[in-house]
Design a protein around this motif. Structure first.
Motif, PDB file in Angstrom:
ATOM      1  N   VAL B  86       0.844  -1.201   0.000  1.00 50.00           N
ATOM      2  CA  VAL B  86       0.000   0.000   0.000  1.00 50.00           C
ATOM      3  C   VAL B  86       0.879   1.250   0.000  1.00 50.00           C
ATOM      4  O   VAL B  86       0.641   2.200  -0.745  1.00 50.00           O
ATOM      5  CB  VAL B  86      -0.964  -0.003   1.219  1.00 50.00           C
ATOM      6  CG1 VAL B  86      -1.713   1.313   1.308  1.00 50.00           C
ATOM      7  CG2 VAL B  86      -1.937  -1.158   1.118  1.00 50.00           C
ATOM      8  N   LEU B  90       0.921   3.981  -2.937  1.00 48.80           N
ATOM      9  CA  LEU B  90       0.561   5.383  -2.713  1.00 48.80           C
ATOM     10  C   LEU B  90       1.623   6.310  -3.284  1.00 48.80           C
ATOM     11  O   LEU B  90       1.327   7.346  -3.851  1.00 48.80           O
ATOM     12  CB  LEU B  90       0.390   5.652  -1.211  1.00 48.80           C
ATOM     13  CG  LEU B  90      -0.878   5.101  -0.562  1.00 48.80           C
ATOM     14  CD1 LEU B  90      -0.829   5.309   0.946  1.00 48.80           C
ATOM     15  CD2 LEU B  90      -2.122   5.761  -1.125  1.00 48.80           C
ATOM     16  N   LEU B  91       2.885   5.900  -3.106  1.00 51.51           N
ATOM     17  CA  LEU B  91       3.969   6.732  -3.625  1.00 51.51           C
ATOM     18  C   LEU B  91       4.029   6.677  -5.146  1.00 51.51           C
ATOM     19  O   LEU B  91       4.245   7.685  -5.810  1.00 51.51           O
ATOM     20  CB  LEU B  91       5.299   6.289  -3.020  1.00 51.51           C
ATOM     21  CG  LEU B  91       5.466   6.619  -1.533  1.00 51.51           C
ATOM     22  CD1 LEU B  91       6.599   5.808  -0.931  1.00 51.51           C
ATOM     23  CD2 LEU B  91       5.711   8.114  -1.339  1.00 51.51           C
ATOM     24  N   VAL B  93       1.608   5.953  -7.300  1.00 50.22           N
ATOM     25  CA  VAL B  93       0.512   6.611  -8.015  1.00 50.22           C
ATOM     26  C   VAL B  93       0.700   8.115  -8.060  1.00 50.22           C
ATOM     27  O   VAL B  93       0.104   8.805  -8.875  1.00 50.22           O
ATOM     28  CB  VAL B  93      -0.885   6.303  -7.424  1.00 50.22           C
ATOM     29  CG1 VAL B  93      -1.209   4.843  -7.584  1.00 50.22           C
ATOM     30  CG2 VAL B  93      -0.985   6.728  -5.971  1.00 50.22           C
ATOM     31  N   ASN B  94       1.509   8.628  -7.177  1.00 47.99           N
ATOM     32  CA  ASN B  94       1.765  10.064  -7.168  1.00 47.99           C
ATOM     33  C   ASN B  94       3.018  10.448  -7.942  1.00 47.99           C
ATOM     34  O   ASN B  94       3.496  11.549  -7.830  1.00 47.99           O
ATOM     35  CB  ASN B  94       1.925  10.529  -5.715  1.00 47.99           C
ATOM     36  CG  ASN B  94       0.744  11.312  -5.251  1.00 47.99           C
ATOM     37  OD1 ASN B  94      -0.336  11.130  -5.785  1.00 47.99           O
ATOM     38  ND2 ASN B  94       0.934  12.173  -4.285  1.00 47.99           N
ATOM     39  N   GLU B 122      -3.610  -3.059 -12.051  1.00 48.14           N
ATOM     40  CA  GLU B 122      -5.015  -2.668 -11.910  1.00 48.14           C
ATOM     41  C   GLU B 122      -5.211  -1.778 -10.675  1.00 48.14           C
ATOM     42  O   GLU B 122      -5.883  -0.754 -10.698  1.00 48.14           O
ATOM     43  CB  GLU B 122      -5.888  -3.920 -11.798  1.00 48.14           C
ATOM     44  CG  GLU B 122      -7.351  -3.639 -12.044  1.00 48.14           C
ATOM     45  CD  GLU B 122      -8.248  -4.759 -11.505  1.00 48.14           C
ATOM     46  OE1 GLU B 122      -9.454  -4.530 -11.440  1.00 48.14           O
ATOM     47  OE2 GLU B 122      -7.724  -5.835 -11.133  1.00 48.14           O
ATOM     48  N   LYS B 126      -6.387   2.172 -10.516  1.00 51.33           N
ATOM     49  CA  LYS B 126      -7.572   2.572  -9.786  1.00 51.33           C
ATOM     50  C   LYS B 126      -7.290   3.785  -8.903  1.00 51.33           C
ATOM     51  O   LYS B 126      -8.127   4.660  -8.720  1.00 51.33           O
ATOM     52  CB  LYS B 126      -8.064   1.399  -8.940  1.00 51.33           C
ATOM     53  CG  LYS B 126      -9.534   1.451  -8.689  1.00 51.33           C
ATOM     54  CD  LYS B 126     -10.130   0.096  -8.386  1.00 51.33           C
ATOM     55  CE  LYS B 126      -9.366  -0.626  -7.294  1.00 51.33           C
ATOM     56  NZ  LYS B 126      -9.805  -1.984  -7.079  1.00 51.33           N
ATOM     57  N   MET B 127      -6.101   3.817  -8.335  1.00 48.52           N
ATOM     58  CA  MET B 127      -5.783   4.916  -7.429  1.00 48.52           C
ATOM     59  C   MET B 127      -5.165   6.111  -8.142  1.00 48.52           C
ATOM     60  O   MET B 127      -5.070   7.195  -7.598  1.00 48.52           O
ATOM     61  CB  MET B 127      -4.813   4.420  -6.352  1.00 48.52           C
ATOM     62  CG  MET B 127      -5.468   3.469  -5.390  1.00 48.52           C
ATOM     63  SD  MET B 127      -4.744   3.592  -3.762  1.00 48.52           S
ATOM     64  CE  MET B 127      -3.185   2.817  -4.011  1.00 48.52           C
ATOM     65  N   LYS B 129      -4.202   9.275 -10.111  1.00 51.40           N
ATOM     66  CA  LYS B 129      -4.902  10.544 -10.294  1.00 51.40           C
ATOM     67  C   LYS B 129      -4.178  11.331 -11.368  1.00 51.40           C
ATOM     68  O   LYS B 129      -2.995  11.107 -11.622  1.00 51.40           O
ATOM     69  CB  LYS B 129      -4.862  11.336  -8.982  1.00 51.40           C
ATOM     70  CG  LYS B 129      -5.758  10.767  -7.933  1.00 51.40           C
ATOM     71  CD  LYS B 129      -7.218  10.978  -8.252  1.00 51.40           C
ATOM     72  CE  LYS B 129      -7.962   9.658  -8.140  1.00 51.40           C
ATOM     73  NZ  LYS B 129      -9.317   9.734  -8.671  1.00 51.40           N
TER      74      LYS B 129
END
Lengths: 592, 889
Positions: B86, B90-91, B93-94, B122, B126-127, B129
């Motif tokens: 996770v 998180l890192l 996706v940014n 996948e 989904k996360m 942005k």
């Protein structure tokens, strides 16, 4: 005949001021001058009934009468009738010579330790504080207790930190007192940042000396000689009161070198915070006091080991310190006799939201949520249904009405997923959408995250995005899974308390109101009719009288209908501002 | 060190006590994903990636959790895997996904983590942005800051704050909008950034990255060619070009750290203006010529002059071996001792002064002792500009609790960290130091025991203090008496204490007295011969210590063996198989007078630029123009080389093997990274060729290693130095034999004086030679910019110019107001010797009545103004004080 001693006190806490207290204060003075009456006019703090402000206490020869909801119009009459002609106006009086005439249940279930002087004394007067046993505790400590004895008393009392986490205060002091470092610090955490919480503000505004005295006792116990009060700059009144109180103490030798003619020194500095929520976290607070960016760091080392400038530092919050003098004077047993097995004494709550009597209440631990909401709070506004309470602000969680008989106790509350928190208690009714509420608090914490650690910075952002999707009707079931998964990861793995508690509103609403989430996702419906994307307004033809009030108020001309005829709302044009709903006198506008 | 044992994933691990779990794991070859951890920095635990489970306790971030005996650590459990995934997601996706066009590709920590964990596409999608597009900061000439790639690990912030103590970078904004930024989010070029690139070197992703980043095809360890700190450098090359440089983490001094010049200042190596063929002057113009022709010409010309007519100027930029060859050539081939180099202009008083008081003129202690000292007295050193890596260490020592006293006519950057700042008038150092010593004596804070046991001449010295009353010292220096007392008490009561000085002490007509004052105060407080103490002259050039050690001085052979001692002369005559002169030669400053007197007719100059660097430069130009034959050997056609008859293209430090000796007497290897540019040759080779063509023996070297062997055989202090030993030992001279491990601290048993005692030297205050008067009311003092080096031959060849591109006369606001000047105004600075045009910078860094200039910019040649009056002992000119006036242009 002996001349009667007359005195008027005006509630000038922030609640009083915002209700127009300062104006009343001036009016009273003007009116008295006009009448040529020799009456002392004083300020006092919040006595808890914020919903009844402006409160004015008239006392004649020690007999006091408490007037509520005083307006400028009433001032003239009160002075004329009561002061000049000695005829109290009973219909406006709540308390008459100690007898409660109105709002009995608001007072009955309270037990005042911390708030005992709030609204009773003039917080700008050290003499009034002293007259109410003020600075007796510190003198007693200096004269007859060793530092270990003080710590033992606090330990025995069972006092736990009132900032939220509930760490035993005596234990913290004991730990720091053992440190052999030659320099130690005391901090009073007055960075009250939870939306809807105002306990600390009221204490500082209403009885600042009690906090200073508590700090002095703590300083004695851990052998610190320097203290900081970290208070929000948005609390100008509290800062002012504290500044005055400190100056008064300095003048009397209570603060400075050789306090109370002992060999102890005590220096207090006020540090005004710039409004960052995270600065209420103790390591961030210390960084801010040191002049650094207010961001938390990893613990250990705890502030008790390495605090300000790397020196052992005791941090307690306002309410914790304010309890200390009472415990010293009344003994630990008196304190421990109140409350539950592990949560002793009282707790101050700031009642807000959909409750009839919003204000400040100090209750013994062990009281139930229902008692607070219904007995003290007077139930739900507008006769709506009690749905839940949000406890502990953005870091806390919601407790549903079904758990209303839960006793207020640190450990019991944690079991529900909420926390005691610092005392913010927001009452929610059936018009509150729980998903929206979770979104509201998460927006707050996301904005207030310091951005240092990954989970809090990005994780809460992603959670918020999912909540936004759900409330706008675009949510899918798998989003819910992702949301829940992320919520627990953020909770378990964030660096500081802010991140670790930020998901609590989401987690608890998911726990108790999962069906609401599902309604948003599956049925594209907001059961509370609150989420704009998932509700519309319509006019019920059965009771529309065609008064055109809604039509006149609609900012986008979405309402049509001739006068005296049934009106209709054009759903395409409607922007869901809710003005029509608010203005309709017949309840014809409905949320669907 | 105490060891503990515990297990990681069942494997038994031994670690030093106090290590964190992550450190122990990494040291034992176990990878735990991490992003915000860096071995040089304190852990902050913000990335949350390095989670491990301690059995029966739960999850912990391993970067800040100490390893405890007998704990059982798990790095792989389903729970850890999930948390880690996770976090990484998180890192990721940014973060942009354009790895292939990122300079950090294959070298990126985030990539490594993604690879290690294995990313679920996948889930990521989904996360994911839309990217926030934040502006990229390209203002710095050397590196780019791209906030879009930043993972907010904070390594750069901590590096800037804790390692180099500049604090340019910090976090800005909150929550999701947090970014790393300068103060006010200004472009980096406009911030207080000193471009050291330490953050760039540590950035784990492609957020802070060098502008030019070709991957080198090979790398080689060498030593930085700038200041005397001697940082270890790893030069990367590709084909015949140097393409990268980075700090050598294994180097004991810099441990990977560098300053802006060391890290980025290597554009000069492959610069198009490099000399690549020999040039001879025909009818006033240079024409390219062959080596054969040039060398024949030189050999022929040199053969026609005798020793008295010849002078060699050697170079503190060249290697030990080259300096040795140069002095050997001068002495053995030309038969004269007239060889000198720029040390005369910088640390001659250190050599002369410390030789009197301690018996040996070099830094007594070592750089790494700074971290353990309790007080630092930095006088006449602008350390952050001239010796940046030592400044890092001083600042860190202060943060660890050491006291710092700065004495300087200018409020230099180091003052920000100082406990006491003594802003004395230029040239009043003796008064200041003697005043401080008088307080120490009067207050009975001196080290009686040390003085009784190890020193001599204390009584005479003590009575010389009588003149230095606080009244007198306050009047002379302009420093308030309270500060003098405070400094005295602080230095005398916080031991051990290290004293550092540089040109602010030496470049005076009383430079030797200044140096003696520093040695007096060290003796007085017993701060000598022990760890973290000493008198520490900071040497300016990469190899100025070595050039002195190897005898590029007119009075000594290598190892400071005096030319006028018959036994020594005989030793060298025997070794070199020749007859040598016993008469000491002329010094740098005397040479030009001798040329003008018509005595010296030939100059052989290696890597120097006296036209810019010598005081009263017009005097130098006049002399050079009068030479009959002038050979300049350099890497660029310098301002001085333009006057030469023959210019020989030398190779830069990157193109040759050799050794440099740094300021703390540490002999370090220089290694060849690329082939010599064009037809250029290493200096040692050129000098040997000339000697051979003149028919001399003893110059048949094929590699510097042979030269070092000869050095070791003739130089007692270098007796144990060899290339072989330098491969695996850190050696600081004296290192007399090949089992000796070097001497980090001098004078620990006895002093190198005849009596073995440290000698107190009575001193009197002597004013500077030229003081301000009605015609020339201001004092001009000289300083250095961090971004340039000496005459800027190497530093004005690339991006450093963007950081500082012109001379700026620093003038106090009051003086500027009185003269009616505004900031950046062009003025004429006029002394009795010359006129220089320059812009001004109004700043209260300069005290009233004192202006300062660098001498980096040939367009504003400051040394046209400076005074060539010399110290009678050390013969150093007074470049730190002269009288000037300013006129508007």
């Amino acid at each position: 005949m002996r001349k009667a001693i007359k005195e008027i006190k005006v509630g000038l806490g922030t609640c009083g001021i915002s209700a127009g207290g300062e104006l009343i204060f001036e009016e009273i003075k003007n009116e008295l001058e006009k009448q040529g009456a020799n009456v002392k006019v004083k300020e006092t703090g919040c006595m808890g009934m914020c919903y009844m402000e402006v409160l004015v206490e008239v006392s004649i020869n020690g007999e006091s009468y408490l007037y509520c909801k005083v307006t400028p119009d009433k001032v003239k009459k009160i002075i004329d009738m009561h002061i000049i002609h000695n005829k109290p106006i009973d219909e406006w009086i709540i308390k008459n010579k100690g007898k409660i005439l109105k709002e009995e249940t608001f007072f009955k279930k309270q037990k005042k330790i911390v708030l005992k002087n709030c609204g009773a004394i003039d917080p700008g007067s050290i003499d009034e504080y002293i007259a109410c046993d003020g600075y007796k505790a510190i003198k007693k400590v200096l004269e007859s207790y060793s530092k270990d004895e003080v710590i033992d008393i606090i330990l025995e009392s069972g006092l736990r930190g009132r900032g939220g986490a509930g760490f035993p205060t005596g234990l913290k002091w004991k730990y720091i007192s053992r440190s052999k470092r030659n320099k130690k610090y005391i901090i009073c955490n007055a960075d009250e940042g939870d939306p809807g919480a105002f306990m600390d503000r009221s204490i500082l505004e209403g009885d600042p000396h009690s906090v200073l005295e508590g700090m002095m006792i703590a300083a004695y116990a851990i052998e610190a000689d320097e203290a900081y009060i970290y208070v929000r700059a948005e609390y100008p009144k509290a800062v002012h009161r504290l500044t005055t109180a400190i100056r008064q103490c300095q003048e009397r030798g209570y603060i400075g070198n050789g306090i109370f003619r002992s060999d102890k020194n005590f220096k207090v500095t006020i540090k005004e915070g710039a409004g960052a929520f995270v600065c209420g976290e103790e390591t961030a607070l210390i960084a801010s006091v040191e002049g650094k960016r207010g961001i938390p760091r990893i613990r250990p080392p705890f502030p008790a080991q390495k605090g300000i400038m790397g020196k052992p530092t005791n941090i307690n919050n306002v309410e914790t310190y304010a309890n200390v003098p009472w415990i010293i004077l009344n003994g630990p047993d008196a304190f421990a006799s109140m409350g539950t097995e592990k949560s002793k004494g009282t707790k101050v709550f700031a009642l807000a939201g959909k409750v009839v009597r919003s204000g400040l209440a100090e209750v013994p631990m062990g009281i139930t949520i229902n008692e607070i909401v219904f007995d003290i709070g007077g139930g739900i506004k507008d006769g709506r249904k009690f749905k839940a309470v949000q406890m502990g602000g953005p870091s806390g969680g919601c407790i549903p009405a079904s758990l209303g008989d839960l006793k207020i106790d640190y450990d019991e509350l944690v079991k529900t997923g909420a926390i005691m928190g610092s005392g913010g208690l927001i009452v929610l009714d059936d018009t509150t959408c729980m998903v929206d509420m979770a979104k509201y608090f998460l927006t707050f914490t996301q904005n207030e995250s310091c951005g240092k650690c990954t989970f809090c910075r990005i994780g809460t952002k992603r959670m918020l995005e999912m909540l936004k999707k759900i409330t706008s009707g675009e949510g899918q079931e798998k989003d819910l899974r992702l949301l829940e998964d992320l919520a627990y990861k953020v909770k378990d793995n964030s660096l500081c308390g802010l991140g670790q508690t930020a998901p609590n509103p989401v987690i608890t609403t998911l726990k108790y109101f999962r069906d609401e989430y599902m309604a948003h996702i599956k049925e594209k419906r907001c059961p509370a009719h609150s989420c704009p994307a998932l509700m519309t307004y319509r006019i019920n033809p059965e009771n529309c009288v065609g008064c055109s009030l809604c039509l006149k108020n609609c900012p986008v001309n979405a309402i049509s209908g001739n006068s005296k005829e049934i009106h209709t709302i054009d759903r395409e044009a409607c922007i869901k501002c809710g003005l029509c709903y608010d203005v309709c006198k017949f309840g014809s506008v409905e949320k669907v | 060190m105490d060891k503990i044992t515990f297990t990681i994933d069942g494997q038994k691990i031994t670690a030093d006590k106090g290590m964190t779990i992550l450190e122990a794991a990494l040291e034992n070859g176990i990878y735990i994903p991490h992003l915000c951890y860096h071995p040089d920095l304190e852990p902050v635990g913000v990335c949350r990636l390095c989670m491990v489970e301690i059995e029966q306790r739960g999850l912990f971030t391993s970067c800040n959790t100490p390893a405890e005996p007998e704990i059982a650590v798990r790095t792989e459990t389903p729970e850890i895997e999930k948390v880690r995934r996770v976090t990484a997601e998180l890192l990721i996706v940014n973060h942009p996904f354009d790895c292939l066009i990122c300079e950090k590709n294959t070298n990126c920590e985030l990539q490594k983590i993604a690879h290690f964990i294995g990313i679920d596409e996948e889930h990521i999608n989904k996360m994911r942005k839309p990217e926030r597009i934040l502006p990229i900061d390209t203002s710095n000439p050397f590196f780019i800051y791209d906030p879009n790639r930043c993972v907010l690990c904070g390594i750069c912030v901590r590096t800037c704050r804790n390692t180099v103590s500049i604090s340019t970078l910090d976090f800005m904004d909150r929550g999701y909008n947090s970014i790393v930024s300068t103060f006010g989010n200004k472009p980096i070029l406009e911030s207080r950034c000193v471009s050291c690139g330490e953050c760039v070197a540590r950035c784990p992703v492609g957020s802070l990255k060098p502008k030019e980043t070709p991957i080198p095809s090979r790398e080689i360890k060498t030593t930085c060619p700038y200041c005397g700190v001697g940082c270890g450098l790893i030069l990367g090359s590709r084909g015949d070009k140097i393409v990268s440089s980075r700090g050598d983490i294994e180097n004991p001094i810099n441990k990977g750290q560098l300053c802006v010049k060391g890290r980025f200042g290597h554009e000069f190596i492959n610069h198009p203006e490099r000399l690549t063929t020999p040039l001879t002057k025909k009818d006033g113009l240079f024409v390219e010529t062959s080596w054969d022709e040039a060398l024949e010409l030189i050999a022929d010309k040199f053969s026609h002059y005798n020793g008295d007519q010849f002078v060699a100027l050697s170079s503190a930029k060249c290697t030990n071996e080259e300096n040795y060859i140069m002095q050997k050539f001068t002495r053995a081939v030309m038969g004269t001792n007239t060889i000198d180099h720029c040390a005369r202009l910088c640390h001659a008083p250190s050599v002369a002064g410390l030789a009197q008081s301690f018996g040996s003129g070099a830094m007594t202690n070592s750089i790494n002792e700074i971290q353990y000292t309790k007080s630092i007295f930095a006088i006449g050193t602008n350390t952050t500009s001239a010796h940046p890596v030592i400044a890092y260490k001083i600042k860190n020592a202060v943060k660890e609790g050491s006291k710092l006293i700065v004495a300087n006519p200018k409020e230099i950057d180091l003052c920000e960290f100082a406990d006491i700042f003594l802003q004395h008038r230029p040239g009043t150092d003796v008064a200041l130091l003697m005043g401080i010593m008088k307080v120490i004596v009067d207050e009975n804070l001196y080290d009686r025991d040390f003085i009784n046991k190890r020193c001599e001449n204390f009584t005479d010295f003590k009575s010389s203090l009588d003149n230095f009353t606080l009244d007198f010292v306050e009047r002379i220096t302009g420093v308030h008496r309270d500060k003098i007392i405070q400094a005295a008490v602080t230095y005398a009561t916080h031991k051990p204490g290290m004293l550092f000085y540089a040109m602010g002490i030496t470049q005076h007509t009383h430079g030797t007295d200044n140096v003696l004052a520093t040695s007096n105060i060290a003796l007085l407080t017993g701060n000598i011969g022990k760890p973290s103490t000493g008198v520490n002259p900071l040497r300016g050039q990469n190899n100025v210590q070595g050039a002195c050690d190897l005898g590029a001085l007119p009075n000594v052979y290598p190892g400071y063996q005096k030319v006028d001692v018959p036994a020594i002369k005989q030793k060298f005559e025997k070794a070199w198989n020749c007859t040598l002169s016993e008469e000491p030669g002329l010094t740098h400053t005397e040479i030009f007078d001798s040329i003008l007197e018509g005595k010296i007719k030939v100059l052989y100059q290696m890597g120097e630029n006296p036209v810019i660097s010598e005081a009263n430069a017009s005097h130098v130009i006049k002399a050079i123009e009068q030479l009959e034959f002038f050979v300049a050997q350099d890497i660029f056609l310098t301002e001085t080389a333009r006057y030469a008859d023959v210019v020989l293209p030398a190779s830069s430090f990157a193109e040759k093997d050799g050794t440099f000796t740094n300021t703390e007497r540490r002999v370090q290897r220089v290694r060849k990274a690329i082939e010599p540019l064009g037809e250029s040759k290493p200096d040692w080779q050129i000098t040997c060729e000339i000697a051979k063509r003149m028919g001399k023996e003893g110059f048949d070297f094929t590699h510097p290693v042979q030269i070092m062997d000869e050095i070791a055989s003739l130089t007692p202090s270098y007796g144990g130095i060899s290339y072989e030993r330098l491969e695996y030992h850190d050696l600081q001279w004296p290192c007399p034999n090949d089992t000796h491990m070097g001497t980090p601290i001098l004078h620990s048993e006895s002093f190198a004086t005849a009596s073995g005692k440290g000698k107190f030297m009575p001193l009197t205050y002597k004013p500077s030679f030229e003081l301000p008067d009605d015609d020339y009311p201001l004092i001009l003092t000289t300083d250095r910019s961090l971004y340039h080096f000496h005459t800027a031959t190497m530093t004005r060849k690339g991006g450093l110019v963007k950081l500082r591109d012109r001379e700026l006369v620093e003038i106090n606001p009051q003086d500027a107001e009185e003269l009616g000047l505004t900031n950046a105004q062009l003025v004429k600075v006029i002394s009795r010797r010359g006129v220089v045009k320059s812009q001004i910078k109004i700043t209260d860094v300069s005290q009233k009545g004192v202006i300062s200039m660098t001498f980096h910019f040939a367009e504003s040649p400051t040394n046209l103004l400076t005074n060539d009056a010399i110290d009678p002992v050390a013969k150093i000119p007074e470049t730190k004080v002269c009288a000037v006036r300013i006129e508007k242009v």
